[in-house]
Design a protein around this motif. Sequence first.
Motif, PDB file in Angstrom:
ATOM      1  N   UNK A   1       2.376  12.767   8.636  1.00 14.08           N
ATOM      2  CA  UNK A   1       3.577  13.608   8.642  1.00 14.08           C
ATOM      3  C   UNK A   1       3.289  14.909   9.385  1.00 14.08           C
ATOM      4  N   UNK A   2       4.254  15.808   9.412  1.00 15.96           N
ATOM      5  CA  UNK A   2       4.115  17.042  10.194  1.00 15.96           C
ATOM      6  C   UNK A   2       2.898  17.853   9.759  1.00 15.96           C
ATOM      7  N   UNK A   3       2.551  17.750   8.496  1.00 15.42           N
ATOM      8  CA  UNK A   3       1.433  18.518   7.969  1.00 15.42           C
ATOM      9  C   UNK A   3       0.100  17.785   8.106  1.00 15.42           C
ATOM     10  N   UNK A   4       0.144  16.560   8.636  1.00 12.54           N
ATOM     11  CA  UNK A   4      -1.091  15.821   8.842  1.00 12.54           C
ATOM     12  C   UNK A   4      -1.459  14.887   7.708  1.00 12.54           C
ATOM     13  N   UNK A   5      -0.614  14.844   6.690  1.00 10.86           N
ATOM     14  CA  UNK A   5      -0.914  13.947   5.576  1.00 10.86           C
ATOM     15  C   UNK A   5      -0.465  12.537   5.929  1.00 10.86           C
ATOM     16  N   UNK A   6      -1.210  11.590   5.423  1.00  2.86           N
ATOM     17  CA  UNK A   6      -0.952  10.203   5.770  1.00  2.86           C
ATOM     18  C   UNK A   6       0.228   9.638   4.995  1.00  2.86           C
ATOM     19  N   UNK A   7       0.899   8.694   5.632  1.00  3.64           N
ATOM     20  CA  UNK A   7       1.914   7.916   4.932  1.00  3.64           C
ATOM     21  C   UNK A   7       1.995   6.539   5.560  1.00  3.64           C
ATOM     22  N   UNK A   8       2.479   5.600   4.768  1.00  5.15           N
ATOM     23  CA  UNK A   8       2.596   4.225   5.228  1.00  5.15           C
ATOM     24  C   UNK A   8       3.838   4.110   6.105  1.00  5.15           C
ATOM     25  N   UNK A   9       3.638   3.634   7.341  1.00  7.19           N
ATOM     26  CA  UNK A   9       4.768   3.620   8.270  1.00  7.19           C
ATOM     27  C   UNK A   9       5.730   2.463   8.015  1.00  7.19           C
TER      28      UNK A   9
ATOM     29  N   UNK B   1       7.047   1.140   5.412  1.00  8.59           N
ATOM     30  CA  UNK B   1       8.127   1.290   4.430  1.00  8.59           C
ATOM     31  C   UNK B   1       8.290   2.738   3.971  1.00  8.59           C
ATOM     32  N   UNK B   2       7.939   3.667   4.879  1.00  8.86           N
ATOM     33  CA  UNK B   2       8.065   5.090   4.571  1.00  8.86           C
ATOM     34  C   UNK B   2       7.341   5.468   3.280  1.00  8.86           C
ATOM     35  N   UNK B   3       6.190   4.861   3.095  1.00  3.16           N
ATOM     36  CA  UNK B   3       5.325   5.182   1.950  1.00  3.16           C
ATOM     37  C   UNK B   3       5.968   4.849   0.607  1.00  3.16           C
TER      38      UNK B   3
ATOM     39  N   UNK C   1      -3.794   0.186  -3.088  1.00  5.81           N
ATOM     40  CA  UNK C   1      -3.466  -1.164  -2.639  1.00  5.81           C
ATOM     41  C   UNK C   1      -3.182  -2.022  -3.860  1.00  5.81           C
ATOM     42  N   UNK C   2      -2.121  -2.815  -3.759  1.00  4.69           N
ATOM     43  CA  UNK C   2      -1.751  -3.670  -4.877  1.00  4.69           C
ATOM     44  C   UNK C   2      -1.231  -4.997  -4.365  1.00  4.69           C
ATOM     45  N   UNK C   3      -1.341  -6.023  -5.202  1.00  5.98           N
ATOM     46  CA  UNK C   3      -0.760  -7.319  -4.859  1.00  5.98           C
ATOM     47  C   UNK C   3       0.735  -7.361  -5.159  1.00  5.98           C
ATOM     48  N   UNK C   4       1.220  -6.328  -5.771  1.00  3.50           N
ATOM     49  CA  UNK C   4       2.644  -6.272  -6.119  1.00  3.50           C
ATOM     50  C   UNK C   4       3.254  -4.980  -5.573  1.00  3.50           C
TER      51      UNK C   4
ATOM     52  N   UNK D   1       0.829  -1.210   0.000  1.00  7.44           N
ATOM     53  CA  UNK D   1       0.000   0.000   0.000  1.00  7.44           C
ATOM     54  C   UNK D   1       0.857   1.251   0.000  1.00  7.44           C
ATOM     55  N   UNK D   2       0.232   2.295  -0.502  1.00  4.00           N
ATOM     56  CA  UNK D   2       0.905   3.580  -0.600  1.00  4.00           C
ATOM     57  C   UNK D   2      -0.170   4.670  -0.519  1.00  4.00           C
ATOM     58  N   UNK D   3       0.190   5.814   0.027  1.00  2.00           N
ATOM     59  CA  UNK D   3      -0.736   6.946   0.055  1.00  2.00           C
ATOM     60  C   UNK D   3      -0.323   7.937  -1.022  1.00  2.00           C
ATOM     61  N   UNK D   4      -1.277   8.336  -1.823  1.00  2.00           N
ATOM     62  CA  UNK D   4      -1.017   9.409  -2.782  1.00  2.00           C
ATOM     63  C   UNK D   4      -1.167  10.733  -2.040  1.00  2.00           C
TER      64      UNK D   4
END
Length: 80
Positions: A28-36, A38-40, A68-71, A4-7
Amino acid sequence: PKYTIVDKDTCIACGACGAAAPDIFDYDEAGYSEVVIDKNKGTIPVLEDLEDDLIDARDGCPTESIKVSDEPFLSKILNN
Ligand code: F3S
């Protein structure tokens, strides 16, 4: 496996994903989401036990920013 990754270009920092899947998403500091995990980067699979939380988070994101992806993702496209 699920990756998974956040755009961050479309995330509006609504905070729903961190509530649905606190072990996967943080902000992050600005409140935007990221995947913890693997650092997004979208390169490390989500633990199987967390896949249900992941799908809940993806489905609950109002801007469809959670991919979300299987790869593994070629994350350079979506990051930064
Ligand atoms: Fe952003 Fe969607 Fe989460 S808007 S904070 S990725 S629920």
